[in-house]
Write a protein that holds these residues in place. Structure first.
Motif, mmCIF file in Angstrom:
data_model
loop_
_atom_site.group_PDB
_atom_site.id
_atom_site.type_symbol
_atom_site.label_atom_id
_atom_site.label_comp_id
_atom_site.label_asym_id
_atom_site.label_seq_id
_atom_site.Cartn_x
_atom_site.Cartn_y
_atom_site.Cartn_z
ATOM 1 N N UNK A 1 47.846 40.635 45.376
ATOM 2 C CA UNK A 1 48.146 41.988 44.197
ATOM 3 C C UNK A 1 46.857 41.167 43.057
ATOM 4 N N UNK A 2 47.020 40.021 42.813
ATOM 5 C CA UNK A 2 46.093 39.695 41.652
ATOM 6 C C UNK A 2 44.686 39.970 42.117
ATOM 7 N N UNK A 3 44.216 39.662 43.113
ATOM 8 C CA UNK A 3 42.827 39.998 43.710
ATOM 9 C C UNK A 3 42.505 41.390 43.526
ATOM 10 N N UNK A 4 43.405 42.214 44.041
ATOM 11 C CA UNK A 4 42.930 43.773 44.046
ATOM 12 C C UNK A 4 43.301 44.355 42.498
ATOM 13 N N UNK A 5 44.067 43.818 41.704
ATOM 14 C CA UNK A 5 44.075 44.026 40.299
ATOM 15 C C UNK A 5 42.862 43.768 39.653
ATOM 16 N N UNK A 6 42.359 42.562 39.840
ATOM 17 C CA UNK A 6 40.891 41.932 39.355
ATOM 18 C C UNK A 6 39.846 42.780 39.687
ATOM 19 N N UNK A 7 39.739 43.538 40.836
ATOM 20 C CA UNK A 7 38.604 44.185 41.142
ATOM 21 C C UNK A 7 38.849 45.833 41.114
ATOM 22 N N UNK A 8 39.975 46.280 40.295
ATOM 23 C CA UNK A 8 40.260 47.493 39.737
ATOM 24 C C UNK A 8 40.291 48.276 40.653
ATOM 25 N N UNK A 9 40.942 48.304 41.787
ATOM 26 C CA UNK A 9 40.945 49.063 42.902
ATOM 27 C C UNK A 9 42.042 50.164 42.598
ATOM 28 N N UNK A 10 41.685 51.489 43.145
ATOM 29 C CA UNK A 10 42.534 52.757 43.007
ATOM 30 C C UNK A 10 43.842 52.600 44.088
ATOM 31 N N UNK A 11 44.928 52.781 43.550
ATOM 32 C CA UNK A 11 46.116 53.139 44.439
ATOM 33 C C UNK A 11 46.414 51.512 45.120
ATOM 34 N N UNK B 1 36.083 49.799 48.566
ATOM 35 C CA UNK B 1 37.190 50.559 47.421
ATOM 36 C C UNK B 1 36.847 50.256 46.064
ATOM 37 N N UNK B 2 35.784 49.570 45.632
ATOM 38 C CA UNK B 2 35.563 49.484 44.350
ATOM 39 C C UNK B 2 34.606 50.384 43.829
ATOM 40 N N UNK B 3 33.994 51.189 44.945
ATOM 41 C CA UNK B 3 32.946 52.234 44.415
ATOM 42 C C UNK B 3 33.653 53.316 43.642
ATOM 43 N N UNK B 4 33.291 53.441 42.161
ATOM 44 C CA UNK B 4 33.909 54.544 41.406
ATOM 45 C C UNK B 4 33.164 55.739 41.470
ATOM 46 N N UNK B 5 31.931 55.705 41.371
ATOM 47 C CA UNK B 5 31.114 56.654 41.596
ATOM 48 C C UNK B 5 30.067 56.642 42.730
ATOM 49 N N UNK B 6 29.604 57.820 43.043
ATOM 50 C CA UNK B 6 28.426 57.779 44.101
ATOM 51 C C UNK B 6 27.196 56.865 44.010
ATOM 52 N N UNK B 7 26.903 56.705 42.712
ATOM 53 C CA UNK B 7 25.647 55.728 42.332
ATOM 54 C C UNK B 7 26.082 54.608 42.316
ATOM 55 N N UNK B 8 27.109 53.930 41.989
ATOM 56 C CA UNK B 8 27.358 52.831 41.979
ATOM 57 C C UNK B 8 27.288 51.919 43.738
ATOM 58 N N UNK B 9 26.363 50.715 43.189
ATOM 59 C CA UNK B 9 26.097 49.960 44.396
ATOM 60 C C UNK B 9 27.229 49.441 44.902
ATOM 61 N N UNK B 10 27.482 49.242 46.464
ATOM 62 C CA UNK B 10 28.410 48.679 47.141
ATOM 63 C C UNK B 10 28.504 47.247 46.963
ATOM 64 N N UNK B 11 29.625 46.363 47.241
ATOM 65 C CA UNK B 11 29.400 45.169 47.345
ATOM 66 C C UNK B 11 30.591 44.419 46.812
ATOM 67 N N UNK B 12 30.936 43.204 46.738
ATOM 68 C CA UNK B 12 31.925 42.503 46.065
ATOM 69 C C UNK B 12 31.371 41.218 45.268
ATOM 70 N N UNK B 13 31.988 41.211 44.010
ATOM 71 C CA UNK B 13 31.557 39.964 43.370
ATOM 72 C C UNK B 13 32.100 38.698 43.761
ATOM 73 N N UNK B 14 31.428 37.947 44.347
ATOM 74 C CA UNK B 14 31.998 36.798 45.150
ATOM 75 C C UNK B 14 32.598 35.464 44.129
#
Length: 668
Positions: free
Chosen positions: A219-229, A268-281
């Motif tokens: 839950x901490x990880x998902x909240x930190x990456x600000x995912x929806x739902x 699930x981190x992509x908020x807008x179509x122009x946002x680049x995919x990926x994860x901040x390691x």
């Protein structure tokens, strides 16, 4: 990719896998090979069902058996692909090109484990528990964010750049072509070991413990990456359990959470179509920390295995003798999840986020489709201006402003194009507006229209010798529903990028308008293209595409400056529309020419531009000329161009994003 596929077969409730990557990266090959290494079900091989992107809804869910209905008068259900994929794998290649309502249907069935059929007078529910795997090339368009989120895991793949690895791929392929049976025999033992490991993990996953500490960390990880739902939390937890079972552990560890987050969160981190995919390691490591999860306290109901682990409470009791207990890490130097089946560690792949961007002088993406040079105009006369000595080639790349929401743009009339969300069209889905014989609909028909089928047969009953009783039906009586839905379109911008446009800062507004329309087109499943002309030639800056990521980068780098080769821009537009008409004849285009009407480059520039406009007018394409001329003294050249082009002429002082979008809508 291999790990993601393994995890979703260990725990199908993870929700399937979406594989994104450039063409030629063996996406389809590895998916088709997956079925061969899975433990058999009911003594037989795991079914692998491939869903073609052109499949209709009744082919997917099932429908009335037409032969039984017409010959025997019985409404008998004929199973579809979802039923055939039960307890197996349902594979959709180029899933981003599949109609959205079918993707919704597949994801619903995959999540619920059953499919409900409500059509043609049939109402039934059947089991449909399968692993959904989709592959796609992002250059061909994106999935809607709502659909992207509902895939459990996603991975990005790229072709290796290591020469040794590429050579090994070619070597193995040639060895397989020379002796398929012998090649397969060489890897039989490795495949059997992999099959046994998957079977063991499937049996173990139900008993793996997910402690409160591990769940809180997820839950901490998902909240930190600000995912929806909360879908991300659920999928990450399920994937962590599957990875723990795959690693032969009885309790979820931080390593399992780390692997699961890398697969479940990036899309699930992509908020807008122009946002680049990926994860901040770095952020992931910061949230997870370096300490192990605290041990789960013993309780009266704690019947879990006691592995006699160390003070950290971890379940690592294998003594380090089996590397199956080591979780997969995608860092440099880590072992591949298939290490137990390989003789040597393969070379490392480059960052999957690396993408190819064409440099100046690269071939146009349409070169392969050209049988001849673009259309040439006859020489209208003596040269009046050569365009030499141009000192206004500023090569300035203006930045676009913030995008905005656009109102609906539609093309007049009723088309027959690809299903989308923009213009009225005859489609295979939508509201029923009539009925017709299937051969009259060009493949755009829908379900059986029972009433009209009976009406068509009724007039032939006497000729067929009916004296009473059952209605005599033949295949020629069949009528299917004519449905009206929405189609997608091609909006092609032909933009003057000369020095006069740059001097008045018009390119910023033009770029913003195109990006905004592209965002709207992404949501409505349209194509958008961009042609620019400046200096001495025209350039296809953005081939017709659904990919907003590629479009945003191309438009951001678009320079302006130099003279105005208007004729070349119009000719390039004519050629591109001809190519697209051949490739996709049902997609209706709209051409938007953004210019002040000046033609200052090349011999007899004005006369050539008029001839080019006449050439475009002959094609019958719907078009509009946006007049960018400003100031108290105006020459009216854009109005003259619109007359020759047969287009609507809209004079504006500046090319503001709002005005440009409004003009485009009115022209449609």
């Amino acid at each position: 990719m291999a790990l993601a596929l393994i995890l979703t077969t260990i725990a199908p409730d993870v929700g399937g896998v979406l594989v994104r990557g450039e063409k030629g990266t063996a996406k389809s090959t590895i998916v088709r090979a997956l079925a061969a290494v899975l433990p058999p079900v009911d003594g037989g091989p795991v079914p692998l069902v491939e869903l073609p992107i052109g499949a209709t809804e009744d082919r997917v869910t099932g429908s009335i058996n037409l032969q039984s209905a017409l010959s025997e008068g019985r409404a008998e259900y004929e199973p579809g692909l979802l039923a055939k994929a039960h307890r197996g794998i349902l594979y959709v290649d180029e899933v981003n090109l599949l109609h959205d309502h079918l993707v919704d249907l597949l994801l619903d069935a995959a999540a619920m484990g059953r499919a409900t059929v409500e059509r043609d007078g049939v109402s039934m529910t059947h089991d449909a528990r399968f692993v959904l795997v989709g592959t796609m090339n992002p250059e061909e368009g994106e999935l809607r964010p709502q659909l992207l989120d509902r895939f459990g895991l996603t991975v990005e793949v790229a072709a290796p750049r290591d020469p040794a690895l590429r050579a090994e791929v070619v070597r193995r392929r040639m060895a397989y072509d020379a002796d398929p049976d012998g090649f397969a025999a060489r890897y039989a033992d490795a495949e059997d070991a992999l099959r046994q490991r998957i079977s063991s993990a499937q049996k173990l996953v139900g008993s793996v413990r997910l402690t409160d500490a591990a769940l809180f960390k997820i839950a901490e990880v998902c909240a930190a990456f600000d995912v929806d739902g909360l879908r991300a939390d659920i999928v990450t937890a399920r994937a962590a359990l599957a990875h723990a079972a795959w690693s032969d552990r009885s309790q979820v560890t931080l390593d399992d959470i780390r692997v699961a987050a890398r697969l479940a969160l990036p899309h699930r981190r992509r908020r807008k179509p122009f946002d680049a995919p990926g994860l901040d390691e770095d952020l992931l490591d910061q949230v997870l920390g370096e300490d192990e999860l605290p041990p789960e306290p013993d309780g009266p109901d704690d019947g879990g295995p006691d592995d006699g682990g160390g003070s950290d409470g971890g379940p690592d009791d294998d003594g380090g003798s089996d590397d199956a207990g080591t979780s997969y890490e995608s860092e440099a130097g880590d072992h591949d999840p298939y290490d137990a089946t390989r003789d040597a560690e393969p070379p490392q792949l480059p960052d999957a986020g690396t993408s190819y961007e064409p440099e100046a002088g690269d071939h146009d993406p349409y070169d392969a489709t050209r049988d001849a040079e673009p259309p040439q105009l006859p020489d209208p006369g003596t040269s009046s201006e050569t365009g030499s000595g141009d000192h206004r080639s500023y090569d300035v790349a203006a930045s676009a402003g913030a995008t905005y929401r656009t109102r609906l743009l539609t093309v007049q009339g009723v088309g027959m194009g690809t299903a989308g969300r923009r213009s009225r069209a005859r489609t295979s889905s939508g509201r029923r507006v009539g009925a017709a014989a299937p051969d009259r609909l060009g493949g755009q028909g829908g379900s059986i229209h029972l009433t009209e089928t009976i009406r068509a047969a009724a007039r032939h009953q006497q000729a067929r010798g009916r004296t009473g009783g059952r209605l005599l039906l033949q295949a020629a009586d069949l009528r299917v529903a004519v449905r009206e839905g929405r189609e997608s379109n091609l909006v092609l911008f032909c933009v003057d990028a000369s020095g006069s446009m740059a001097a008045r800062r018009r390119m910023e507004q033009v770029k913003t308008a195109v990006l905004s329309l592209l965002l709207d087109a992404y949501q409505r499943r349209d194509k958008v293209g961009l042609i620019t002309f400046r200096g001495a030639h025209a350039q296809l800056a953005l081939p017709p595409t659904h990919s907003v990521d590629a479009a945003a980068q191309r438009l951001e780098e678009l320079p302006s400056g130099g003279r105005t080769p208007l004729a070349e821009g119009l000719l390039e537009a004519a050629h591109l529309l001809a190519v697209e008409r051949t490739r996709d004849p049902q997609r209706r285009p709209l051409l938007v020419v953004v210019t002040d009407g000046r033609a200052t480059s090349g011999p007899d520039a004005v006369a050539r531009s008029r001839l080019a406009a006449a050439l475009l007018a002959e094609t019958g394409v719907s078009s509009v000329v946006v007049d960018c001329e400003s100031g108290p003294m105006r020459m009216g050249l854009a109005a003259t161009l619109a007359e020759h082009l047969g287009a609507d002429h809209v004079p504006i002082a500046e090319v503001s994003a709002e005005v440009l979008v409004d003009v485009t809508r009115r022209a449609a």
